[in-house]
Design a protein around this motif. Structure first.
Motif, PDB file in Angstrom:
ATOM      1  N   SER A  63       0.855  -1.181   0.000  1.00 27.43           N
ATOM      2  CA  SER A  63       0.000   0.000   0.000  1.00 27.43           C
ATOM      3  C   SER A  63       0.892   1.232   0.000  1.00 27.43           C
ATOM      4  O   SER A  63       2.120   1.135   0.061  1.00 27.43           O
ATOM      5  N   ARG A 219      -6.750  -5.476   6.863  1.00 29.22           N
ATOM      6  CA  ARG A 219      -6.912  -5.896   5.481  1.00 29.22           C
ATOM      7  C   ARG A 219      -7.545  -7.272   5.360  1.00 29.22           C
ATOM      8  O   ARG A 219      -8.267  -7.553   4.405  1.00 29.22           O
ATOM      9  N   PHE A 225     -10.002  -8.750  -0.236  1.00 34.41           N
ATOM     10  CA  PHE A 225      -8.556  -8.803  -0.028  1.00 34.41           C
ATOM     11  C   PHE A 225      -7.892  -9.854  -0.913  1.00 34.41           C
ATOM     12  O   PHE A 225      -6.976  -9.570  -1.690  1.00 34.41           O
TER      13      PHE A 225
END
Length: 341
Positions: A63, A219, A225
């Motif tokens: 990320s 997450r 996910f």
């Protein structure tokens, strides 16, 4: 382009049942609506006005958080923004469910076109390195310089340690893996990721490890996910099979922007031996090798990577780095080997 500033609990605006996305001190998050995708953009206000813009693109399973350390070290050099690719970080899945490499590159291009920030100093790691290579090849007007940390470009002989990640692209493997690991804790998963991605996992501070566990817990609650992971891995593998003008190595040869290539000697996902081929493929390249680094050198050795970028920037701008700045180097422009110590 619509842009919404996210408060300190940004995830509540997207998925009310999911925990908070971490925001480092001095950073801001905002949600940007674009055709077909909504991207979360992490930014760090520059130390002064008028600095050139930079954009950072993370790797598979990562990320924008992956760039926080490097962004902090460059806040007096560039005006930094990092994107969460669709389906990662705090960005929701794309409307059409397309996680191909081309789709990720298209999302980055759409953001740069809509924001008007180009040309930018573009950074990419792993999957983000492949995405950034494609962006630089097809839209040279958007890229001022290119910095690639362990870019995921095709390899003829893949390391055995990289095979499990590649297997995510095989239909049915993700479902099997989730069943086999359903009892694993977030802490166990994070330790596994660190062992795979870091050359020296012991460099991670207790605070950093705790933050990583919290992010993993968040997450794992996201219903998409594993789908984002699987489809993005499949998209990367599919990109490796493309020929002609869409072949990634062919596109690397088309990149016009001055390029800094960063490779780790202990990288278990991208072969260290690929650094020589990459240095030949990118026509205006400089090579920075870190023998003790793994797959995420910008997280393990942010000072060294920042110094390498400063040298690239100094060369491009035709001036010497300021020796008084932390991390400033000599700017030789030649291939460099640094132990990262």
């Amino acid at each position: 382009m619509s842009s919404t500033e996210l408060p300190s609990v940004p995830a509540a605006h997207v998925l009310p049942q999911v925990a908070t996305v971490r925001v480092a001190e001095g950073e801001r998050l905002r949600s940007v609506g674009l055709p077909g995708v909504t991207l979360t953009v992490r930014s760090r206000p520059p130390r002064r006005e008028g600095l050139p813009p930079a954009l950072y693109v993370h790797g598979l399973g990562g990320s924008s958080l992956n760039w926080s350390a490097l962004m902090e070290r460059l806040d007096g050099v560039v005006d930094s923004e990092a994107v969460d690719l669709p389906g990662f970080g705090d960005s929701p899945p794309p409307d059409d469910g397309d996680y191909s490499l081309t789709a990720h590159a298209r999302a980055v291009i759409r953001y740069l076109d809509a924001s008007g920030r180009g040309p930018v100093h573009l950074f990419g790691n792993s999957l983000g390195g492949a995405v950034s290579t494609r962006v630089a090849a097809v839209r040279p007007d958007l890229v001022r310089t290119l910095t690639l940390v362990s870019p995921a470009l095709p390899e003829l002989r893949v390391q055995r340690t990289a095979v499990p990640t590649g297997l995510l692209a095989v239909p049915g493997v993700t479902a099997l893996f989730t069943r086999l690991t359903r009892k694993w804790t977030a802490e166990q998963r994070v330790r596994g990721v660190l062992q795979l991605c870091y050359g020296e996992p012991g460099r991670v501070t207790p605070e950093g490890f705790r933050d990583a566990v919290q992010e993993m817990e968040r997450r794992l609650q996201l219903p998409y996910f594993w789908d984002a992971m699987t489809r993005s891995a499949r998209g990367l593998v599919n990109a490796y099979t493309l020929g002609g003008q869409h072949a990634l190595w062919r596109q690397a040869e088309r990149v016009l922007a001055p390029t800094l290539l960063v490779y780790g000697g202990r990288d278990q996902l991208v072969g260290y031996r690929m650094c020589s081929r990459a240095a030949r493929a990118f026509r205006d390249s400089r090579l920075l090798t870190l023998p003790d680094a793994g797959h995420v050198a910008m997280m393990e050795y942010p000072d060294v990577v920042a110094r390498g970028f400063r040298e690239l920037l100094a060369e491009v701008e035709g001036r010497e780095p300021d020796p008084g700045r932390p991390g400033a180097g000599t700017g030789s422009g030649a291939p460099t080997e640094n132990s990262g110590s």
